[in-house]
Design a protein around this motif. Structure first.
Motif, PDB file in Angstrom:
ATOM      1  N   UNK A  91      74.816  34.668   7.752  1.00 33.94           N
ATOM      2  CA  UNK A  91      75.358  34.638   6.393  1.00 33.94           C
ATOM      3  C   UNK A  91      74.478  33.776   5.504  1.00 33.94           C
ATOM      4  N   UNK A  92      74.089  34.329   4.351  1.00 35.77           N
ATOM      5  CA  UNK A  92      73.324  33.598   3.340  1.00 35.77           C
ATOM      6  C   UNK A  92      73.554  34.271   2.001  1.00 35.77           C
ATOM      7  N   UNK A 114      76.714  31.873  11.100  1.00 33.64           N
ATOM      8  CA  UNK A 114      77.007  33.197  11.627  1.00 33.64           C
ATOM      9  C   UNK A 114      77.689  34.069  10.583  1.00 33.64           C
ATOM     10  N   UNK A 115      77.304  35.337  10.552  1.00 35.19           N
ATOM     11  CA  UNK A 115      77.926  36.303   9.663  1.00 35.19           C
ATOM     12  C   UNK A 115      78.906  37.178  10.417  1.00 35.19           C
ATOM     13  N   UNK A 116      79.597  38.010   9.669  1.00 31.53           N
ATOM     14  CA  UNK A 116      80.572  38.905  10.295  1.00 31.53           C
ATOM     15  C   UNK A 116      80.752  40.145   9.444  1.00 31.53           C
ATOM     16  N   UNK A 117      81.242  41.187  10.073  1.00 30.32           N
ATOM     17  CA  UNK A 117      81.511  42.426   9.344  1.00 30.32           C
ATOM     18  C   UNK A 117      80.272  43.293   9.178  1.00 30.32           C
ATOM     19  N   UNK A 118      80.334  44.180   8.217  1.00 31.03           N
ATOM     20  CA  UNK A 118      79.244  45.118   7.949  1.00 31.03           C
ATOM     21  C   UNK A 118      78.082  44.411   7.276  1.00 31.03           C
ATOM     22  N   UNK A 176      71.880  28.564   2.186  1.00 34.03           N
ATOM     23  CA  UNK A 176      72.128  28.115   3.552  1.00 34.03           C
ATOM     24  C   UNK A 176      72.012  26.599   3.588  1.00 34.03           C
ATOM     25  N   UNK A 177      72.685  25.946   4.560  1.00 32.13           N
ATOM     26  CA  UNK A 177      72.849  24.490   4.527  1.00 32.13           C
ATOM     27  C   UNK A 177      71.654  23.703   5.055  1.00 32.13           C
ATOM     28  N   UNK A 178      70.532  23.784   4.375  1.00 36.35           N
ATOM     29  CA  UNK A 178      69.383  22.974   4.751  1.00 36.35           C
ATOM     30  C   UNK A 178      68.522  22.693   3.534  1.00 36.35           C
ATOM     31  N   UNK A 179      67.714  21.641   3.641  1.00 36.53           N
ATOM     32  CA  UNK A 179      66.935  21.163   2.509  1.00 36.53           C
ATOM     33  C   UNK A 179      65.617  20.600   3.017  1.00 36.53           C
ATOM     34  N   UNK A 180      64.509  20.967   2.369  1.00 36.60           N
ATOM     35  CA  UNK A 180      63.193  20.425   2.712  1.00 36.60           C
ATOM     36  C   UNK A 180      62.950  19.154   1.881  1.00 36.60           C
ATOM     37  N   UNK A 192      69.364  19.205   7.796  1.00 33.75           N
ATOM     38  CA  UNK A 192      70.443  20.154   8.025  1.00 33.75           C
ATOM     39  C   UNK A 192      71.763  19.536   7.578  1.00 33.75           C
ATOM     40  N   UNK A 193      72.449  20.205   6.667  1.00 31.78           N
ATOM     41  CA  UNK A 193      73.743  19.735   6.192  1.00 31.78           C
ATOM     42  C   UNK A 193      74.855  20.223   7.122  1.00 31.78           C
ATOM     43  N   UNK A 194      75.966  19.490   7.176  1.00 33.11           N
ATOM     44  CA  UNK A 194      77.094  19.953   7.994  1.00 33.11           C
ATOM     45  C   UNK A 194      77.598  21.318   7.513  1.00 33.11           C
ATOM     46  N   UNK A 195      77.656  22.270   8.410  1.00 32.15           N
ATOM     47  CA  UNK A 195      78.107  23.617   8.039  1.00 32.15           C
ATOM     48  C   UNK A 195      79.542  23.606   7.541  1.00 32.15           C
ATOM     49  N   UNK A 196      80.348  22.688   8.075  1.00 32.28           N
ATOM     50  CA  UNK A 196      81.760  22.628   7.699  1.00 32.28           C
ATOM     51  C   UNK A 196      81.948  22.331   6.220  1.00 32.28           C
ATOM     52  N   UNK A 197      80.980  21.639   5.609  1.00 29.64           N
ATOM     53  CA  UNK A 197      81.084  21.282   4.195  1.00 29.64           C
ATOM     54  C   UNK A 197      80.376  22.274   3.275  1.00 29.64           C
ATOM     55  N   UNK A 198      79.783  23.306   3.853  1.00 32.86           N
ATOM     56  CA  UNK A 198      78.996  24.244   3.057  1.00 32.86           C
ATOM     57  C   UNK A 198      79.889  25.380   2.550  1.00 32.86           C
ATOM     58  N   UNK A 199      79.912  25.620   1.223  1.00 32.67           N
ATOM     59  CA  UNK A 199      80.796  26.660   0.665  1.00 32.67           C
ATOM     60  C   UNK A 199      80.418  28.063   1.156  1.00 32.67           C
ATOM     61  N   UNK A 200      81.400  28.898   1.310  1.00 33.85           N
ATOM     62  CA  UNK A 200      81.166  30.297   1.681  1.00 33.85           C
ATOM     63  C   UNK A 200      81.229  31.225   0.480  1.00 33.85           C
TER      64      UNK A 200
END
Length: 296
Positions: A4-5, A20-24, A169-173, A202-210
């Motif tokens: 998912x991005x 991780x993504x899901x669906x079509x 996506x939850x990362x930053x250079x 790498x940022x915590x995925x739990x805090x990253x908006x969907x």
């Protein structure tokens, strides 16, 4: 594998190391063979290699000699030929302007900049090279603000014309100098594969908006002592935003150029675009972020 991005599900035959993504699948990324065709030099460099561009409309290509070649098709497919054996380097290239071409074909408005979620809204930081975009958003990341995008920001308009930032996506250079001066733990960072002194945070995925985040404002960072500050007028918005288009300029021709111009106007009607001198050192930058939100 599904990832998912940008609120999209991506089906890729390579490990993108994304949530991780899901669906079509909305976008398919897979290996293919294709001829280069006629190519033109671009303003895009990665790892010191200048990209070449080819194609038109819904079939466009970026070629970094000796590293990778990508073809974007119809806004739902990204084909690639890989010349490097370094998976980290290849991933960097696949998730940069290459994926950006597919997003552009999906009629998203793209900016070379970074977006931060502050409260329930997003702020986009753009600026010319050396203006301090990555350093500024790193300071927000250090205070646990979700970084919605790094380098490539995608804006989507709803049916009422309201702009939203699509979380990438939850990362930053982060530059090594920034890591040292902002107090990041270097042992927790990974190499960014850019060929520069950069690290991957790498940022915590739990805090990253969907979901899409409403856009509040766009900040054009200026050098610390710049006298160019203040709100950008409606009629100036296309001129101010054109230099921050992240893809080959040859894409902005005909109907695409008209759409980009109209989106610049639509964006400025919806939110303020403000030129702001950045803080002149790390101490002032930390204080600047601590005092957010600020009035410009």
């Amino acid at each position: 594998m599904l990832f998912r991005a940008y609120t999209l599900t991506i089906d890729s035959d390579i490990d993108l190391q994304l949530p991780k993504g899901e669906g079509k699948a909305d976008i398919i990324i897979e290996k293919a063979r294709f001829s280069a065709g006629k190519q033109f030099q671009t303003q895009i460099y990665r790892k010191g290699v200048r990209a070449k561009f080819g194609g038109v409309g819904n079939t466009t290509m970026l070629d970094w000699e000796g590293i990778a070649r990508f073809k974007a098709l119809l806004g739902n497919r990204l084909e690639y030929e890989k010349m490097t054996n370094d998976e980290g380097v290849f991933r960097l290239f696949a998730l940069s302007e290459a994926l950006g071409m597919v997003l552009f074909q999906r009629n998203l408005f793209l900016l070379h900049g970074s977006a931060v979620k502050i409260g329930e809204q997003a702020t986009i930081f753009i600026g010319r090279p050396g203006a301090g975009k990555s350093t500024t958003v790193s300071a927000f990341a250090q205070r646990d603000y979700p970084i919605l995008s790094d380098d490539l920001t995608a804006v989507w308009f709803d049916e009422k014309g309201n702009p939203y930032v699509l979380p990438a996506f939850p990362e930053l250079k982060i530059w090594e100098n920034t890591v040292n001066n902002l107090g990041f733990d270097k042992t927790q960072l990974q190499p960014a594969f850019e060929g520069h002194n950069k690290f991957l945070y790498q940022q915590p995925i739990a805090n990253f908006p969907r979901d899409p985040v409403p856009l509040q404002q766009i900040i054009i960072l200026q050098r610390p002592y710049s006298k160019q500050a203040g709100a950008v007028k409606l009629t100036q918005s296309p001129v101010e935003l054109f230099p921050h288009f992240p893809l080959p300029s040859r894409l902005l021709e005909g109907n695409s150029l008209q759409r980009h111009f109209e989106d610049c106007i639509r964006l400025r009607r919806a939110v303020p675009i403000v030129k702001v001198p950045r803080p002149k050192n790390f101490t002032l930058l930390k204080r600047w972020v601590e005092q957010w939100p600020m009035s410009f």
